[in-house]
Design a protein around this motif. Sequence first.
Motif, PDB file in Angstrom:
ATOM      1  N   ALA A   1       0.749  -1.191  -0.052  1.00  0.00           N
ATOM      2  CA  ALA A   1       0.064  -0.067   0.069  1.00  0.00           C
ATOM      3  C   ALA A   1       0.809   1.092  -0.158  1.00  0.00           C
ATOM      4  O   ALA A   1       1.720   1.168   0.743  1.00  0.00           O
ATOM      5  CB  ALA A   1      -0.796   0.010   1.196  1.00  0.00           C
ATOM      6  N   VAL A   2       0.559   2.058  -0.789  1.00  0.00           N
ATOM      7  CA  VAL A   2       1.311   3.330  -0.813  1.00  0.00           C
ATOM      8  C   VAL A   2       0.214   4.669  -1.186  1.00  0.00           C
ATOM      9  O   VAL A   2      -0.765   4.519  -1.564  1.00  0.00           O
ATOM     10  CB  VAL A   2       2.369   3.579  -2.136  1.00  0.00           C
ATOM     11  CG1 VAL A   2       3.348   2.467  -1.982  1.00  0.00           C
ATOM     12  CG2 VAL A   2       1.622   3.374  -3.349  1.00  0.00           C
ATOM     13  N   GLU A   3       0.728   5.613  -0.704  1.00  0.00           N
ATOM     14  CA  GLU A   3      -0.214   6.893  -0.924  1.00  0.00           C
ATOM     15  C   GLU A   3      -0.310   7.056  -2.520  1.00  0.00           C
ATOM     16  O   GLU A   3       0.203   6.767  -3.073  1.00  0.00           O
ATOM     17  CB  GLU A   3       0.541   8.203  -0.262  1.00  0.00           C
ATOM     18  CG  GLU A   3       0.725   7.959   1.384  1.00  0.00           C
ATOM     19  CD  GLU A   3       1.604   9.316   1.883  1.00  0.00           C
ATOM     20  OE1 GLU A   3       2.150  10.001   0.897  1.00  0.00           O
ATOM     21  OE2 GLU A   3       1.570   9.357   3.028  1.00  0.00           O
ATOM     22  N   ARG A   4      -1.528   7.852  -2.711  1.00  0.00           N
ATOM     23  CA  ARG A   4      -1.996   7.972  -3.892  1.00  0.00           C
ATOM     24  C   ARG A   4      -0.939   8.863  -4.788  1.00  0.00           C
ATOM     25  O   ARG A   4      -0.687   8.386  -5.856  1.00  0.00           O
ATOM     26  CB  ARG A   4      -3.490   8.695  -4.033  1.00  0.00           C
ATOM     27  CG  ARG A   4      -3.945   9.234  -5.509  1.00  0.00           C
ATOM     28  CD  ARG A   4      -4.150   8.227  -6.353  1.00  0.00           C
ATOM     29  NE  ARG A   4      -5.098   7.035  -5.852  1.00  0.00           N
ATOM     30  CZ  ARG A   4      -5.555   5.767  -6.220  1.00  0.00           C
ATOM     31  NH1 ARG A   4      -4.930   5.407  -7.324  1.00  0.00           N
ATOM     32  NH2 ARG A   4      -6.336   5.222  -5.918  1.00  0.00           N
ATOM     33  N   THR A   5      -0.079   9.687  -4.172  1.00  0.00           N
ATOM     34  CA  THR A   5       0.499  10.606  -4.773  1.00  0.00           C
ATOM     35  C   THR A   5       1.943   9.874  -5.165  1.00  0.00           C
ATOM     36  O   THR A   5       2.461   9.843  -6.202  1.00  0.00           O
ATOM     37  CB  THR A   5       1.026  11.781  -3.986  1.00  0.00           C
ATOM     38  OG1 THR A   5       1.628  11.503  -2.752  1.00  0.00           O
ATOM     39  CG2 THR A   5      -0.147  12.944  -3.729  1.00  0.00           C
ATOM     40  N   THR A   6       2.357   8.985  -4.324  1.00  0.00           N
ATOM     41  CA  THR A   6       3.385   7.875  -4.448  1.00  0.00           C
ATOM     42  C   THR A   6       2.967   7.100  -5.665  1.00  0.00           C
ATOM     43  O   THR A   6       4.004   6.771  -6.440  1.00  0.00           O
ATOM     44  CB  THR A   6       3.843   7.256  -3.349  1.00  0.00           C
ATOM     45  OG1 THR A   6       4.157   8.263  -2.180  1.00  0.00           O
ATOM     46  CG2 THR A   6       5.034   6.320  -3.414  1.00  0.00           C
ATOM     47  N   PHE A   7       1.756   6.377  -5.621  1.00  0.00           N
ATOM     48  CA  PHE A   7       1.334   5.646  -6.848  1.00  0.00           C
ATOM     49  C   PHE A   7       1.536   6.547  -8.161  1.00  0.00           C
ATOM     50  O   PHE A   7       1.915   5.903  -9.114  1.00  0.00           O
ATOM     51  CB  PHE A   7       0.302   5.118  -6.367  1.00  0.00           C
ATOM     52  CG  PHE A   7      -0.446   4.185  -7.541  1.00  0.00           C
ATOM     53  CD1 PHE A   7      -0.058   2.988  -7.433  1.00  0.00           C
ATOM     54  CD2 PHE A   7      -1.111   4.619  -8.680  1.00  0.00           C
ATOM     55  CE1 PHE A   7      -0.528   1.923  -8.459  1.00  0.00           C
ATOM     56  CE2 PHE A   7      -1.691   3.771  -9.477  1.00  0.00           C
ATOM     57  CZ  PHE A   7      -1.557   2.401  -9.405  1.00  0.00           C
ATOM     58  N   THR A   8       1.039   7.441  -8.111  1.00  0.00           N
ATOM     59  CA  THR A   8       1.151   8.316  -9.157  1.00  0.00           C
ATOM     60  C   THR A   8       2.344   8.893  -9.720  1.00  0.00           C
ATOM     61  O   THR A   8       2.850   8.318 -10.983  1.00  0.00           O
ATOM     62  CB  THR A   8       0.533   9.641  -9.181  1.00  0.00           C
ATOM     63  OG1 THR A   8      -0.911   9.577  -8.855  1.00  0.00           O
ATOM     64  CG2 THR A   8       0.368  10.512 -10.413  1.00  0.00           C
ATOM     65  N   LYS A   9       3.351   8.933  -8.683  1.00  0.00           N
ATOM     66  CA  LYS A   9       4.748   9.046  -9.320  1.00  0.00           C
ATOM     67  C   LYS A   9       5.382   7.573  -9.643  1.00  0.00           C
ATOM     68  O   LYS A   9       5.954   7.838 -10.582  1.00  0.00           O
ATOM     69  CB  LYS A   9       5.658   9.407  -8.099  1.00  0.00           C
ATOM     70  CG  LYS A   9       5.397  11.028  -7.717  1.00  0.00           C
ATOM     71  CD  LYS A   9       6.225  11.183  -6.344  1.00  0.00           C
ATOM     72  CE  LYS A   9       5.970  12.438  -5.916  1.00  0.00           C
ATOM     73  NZ  LYS A   9       6.708  12.818  -4.579  1.00  0.00           N
TER      74      LYS A   9
END
Length: 106
Positions: free
Chosen positions: A10-18
């Motif tokens: 699980a990662v934060e949405r911003t990290t997933f986007t990056k």
Amino acid sequence: MEKDSKTTVAVERTTFTKLDRLAKANNVSKMEFLTHAINYFEKYGINPVEHESPAQEMQKLIKRMDQVFAFLKKQETDLVRPACEALAGASTQITISLSSLLSEEK
């Protein structure tokens, strides 16, 4: 554990986007990108949590190289140059002595 077994993280949405952007930019899947990134960190002993920016690392290297060059220049000034001058002086003295011996011999 099997080589093909997978798990999720699980990662934060911003990290997933990056991660998605970086994986696409490098033409690999997100899983491949993470695998390569982790292998890279491990191979080069980089802790991404505490690691300084590459620019800061370069500045450290430049400073260290400047110190090495200063040391070498000091060695040249203090040791090498005087030794070369002494050798040149000795060579001149030998030449003069040989010339005078040849003159006396004639």
